[in-house]
Motif scaffolding. Structure first.
Motif, PDB file in Angstrom:
ATOM      1  N   THR A 154       2.321   3.725  -4.074  1.00 37.73           N
ATOM      2  CA  THR A 154       1.572   4.481  -5.082  1.00 37.73           C
ATOM      3  C   THR A 154       1.251   3.625  -6.299  1.00 37.73           C
ATOM      4  OG1 THR A 154       2.636   6.534  -4.369  1.00 37.73           O
ATOM      5  CG2 THR A 154       1.576   6.542  -6.519  1.00 37.73           C
ATOM      6  N   ILE A 191     -11.136  -1.483  -4.138  1.00 37.13           N
ATOM      7  CA  ILE A 191     -11.259  -0.185  -3.464  1.00 37.13           C
ATOM      8  C   ILE A 191     -10.585  -0.249  -2.096  1.00 37.13           C
ATOM      9  CG2 ILE A 191     -12.898   1.422  -2.405  1.00 37.13           C
ATOM     10  CD1 ILE A 191     -14.798   0.792  -4.717  1.00 37.13           C
ATOM     11  N   ALA A 219      -6.893   1.181  -8.352  1.00 39.95           N
ATOM     12  CA  ALA A 219      -7.890   2.177  -8.749  1.00 39.95           C
ATOM     13  C   ALA A 219      -8.284   2.007 -10.216  1.00 39.95           C
ATOM     14  CB  ALA A 219      -7.353   3.579  -8.504  1.00 39.95           C
ATOM     15  N   LEU A 226      -1.620   1.422  -5.488  1.00 31.49           N
ATOM     16  CA  LEU A 226      -2.839   2.247  -5.419  1.00 31.49           C
ATOM     17  C   LEU A 226      -3.379   2.530  -6.823  1.00 31.49           C
ATOM     18  CD1 LEU A 226      -4.866   4.206  -4.061  1.00 31.49           C
ATOM     19  CD2 LEU A 226      -3.051   5.934  -4.079  1.00 31.49           C
ATOM     20  N   ASN A 259      -3.514   1.660   0.718  1.00 31.13           N
ATOM     21  CA  ASN A 259      -2.306   2.319   0.211  1.00 31.13           C
ATOM     22  C   ASN A 259      -2.458   3.827   0.059  1.00 31.13           C
ATOM     23  OD1 ASN A 259      -0.254   0.054  -0.687  1.00 31.13           O
ATOM     24  ND2 ASN A 259      -2.296  -0.678  -1.262  1.00 31.13           N
ATOM     25  N   TRP A 260      -3.560   4.379   0.554  1.00 27.24           N
ATOM     26  CA  TRP A 260      -3.849   5.798   0.335  1.00 27.24           C
ATOM     27  C   TRP A 260      -2.862   6.716   1.028  1.00 27.24           C
ATOM     28  CZ3 TRP A 260      -6.516   8.356  -3.097  1.00 27.24           C
ATOM     29  CH2 TRP A 260      -6.842   9.694  -2.867  1.00 27.24           C
ATOM     30  N   CYS A 288      -7.007   0.196  -2.430  1.00 29.96           N
ATOM     31  CA  CYS A 288      -6.712   1.633  -2.578  1.00 29.96           C
ATOM     32  C   CYS A 288      -6.656   2.315  -1.210  1.00 29.96           C
ATOM     33  CB  CYS A 288      -7.777   2.309  -3.441  1.00 29.96           C
ATOM     34  SG  CYS A 288      -7.792   1.798  -5.169  1.00 29.96           S
TER      35      CYS A 288
END
Length: 239
Positions: A215, A203, A222, A218, A209-210, A206
């Motif tokens: 991407t 998490i 996820a 991410l 890289n949010w 994630c």
């Protein structure tokens, strides 16, 4: 004699491990310039907040070790995990100062820590009550976080030494963490904290890289977190 000595050694190793940050004050992860190709904001690395889990790991390991020495010194269900746990924690007590000077040696040592921690959780006591919450759970959380952290270290090394780019290195290292997590969790479905440690790290990747990150990394993190969460729920429902 060993029935008394080994629990005490676990407690001493846990205390040494928890005090090891004093040997490397201000350490916040590998420096970008420790690699031939500087690793600035690498996509494989979890967001900084995630490393706060170490406080819980240190405390829980100490409480579990203290309880083990006090109440479970002669319990044969606790004995098998003690030697590999001691070895993992002793190596871990040296890790931070080494990581400040050598990313290569730190990566090797964190895999040694993981190997012994995984062996410990596979041999951790079965059953509920204190066997679960003070014997199995702290070691499981520790091993879970190490599973993610050791894979992250490999991703940093692969990108930092030009073996591959940051994004493929991150994806491959996350897939490696997932494979290890599934294998270990299937062997010990009762070690719930193990998957919690890995999911926590995924998490945080994630989050890293949010906004403006990779991407593909991410999505990988996820999906991995979702897969492990489903596995954890399935393990809980097992009779």
């Amino acid at each position: 004699m060993s029935a008394i000595v080994m629990p005490v050694l676990v407690l001493l190793a846990a205390l040494a491990f928890a005090l090891s940050p004093l040997l490397a004050p201000g350490f916040g992860g590998f420096d970008a310039n420790q690699f031939p190709i500087p690793q600035v904001d690498p996509p494989v690395q979890p967001a900084g907040y995630a490393f706060g889990i170490w406080g819980l790991i240190y405390l829980w390991l100490i409480i579990g070790a203290a309880y083990g020495a006090w109440k479970k010194s002669t319990d044969t269900r606790w004995a098998p995990m003690r030697l590999p746990l001691i070895l993992s924690l002793v190596v871990g007590a040296t890790w931070l100062p080494i990581a400040q000077t050598s990313a290569v040696w730190a990566t090797i040592l964190i895999w040694v820590m993981l190997a012994f921690a995984a062996f410990a959780i596979l041999r951790a006591p079965q059953g509920g009550g204190t066997n679960a919450w003070l014997g199995r759970a702290p070691v499981a959380l520790y091993a879970g976080w190490l599973t993610a952290a050791s894979s992250v270290s490999l991703g940093l090394m692969a990108a930092g030494y030009g073996v591959m780019g940051q994004i493929p290195a991150a994806i491959l290292s996350l897939l490696l963490a997932l494979v290890l997590a599934v294998l270990i969790a299937r062997k010990r479905p009762d070690a719930f904290g193990y998957l919690v440690g890995v999911i926590w790290a995924l998490i945080a990747v994630c989050v890293q890289n949010w906004q403006g990150g990779a991407t593909a990394v991410l999505i990988t993190a996820a999906m991995g977190a979702a897969l492990l969460a489903a596995l954890a729920i399935g393990n809980i429902k097992r009779p």
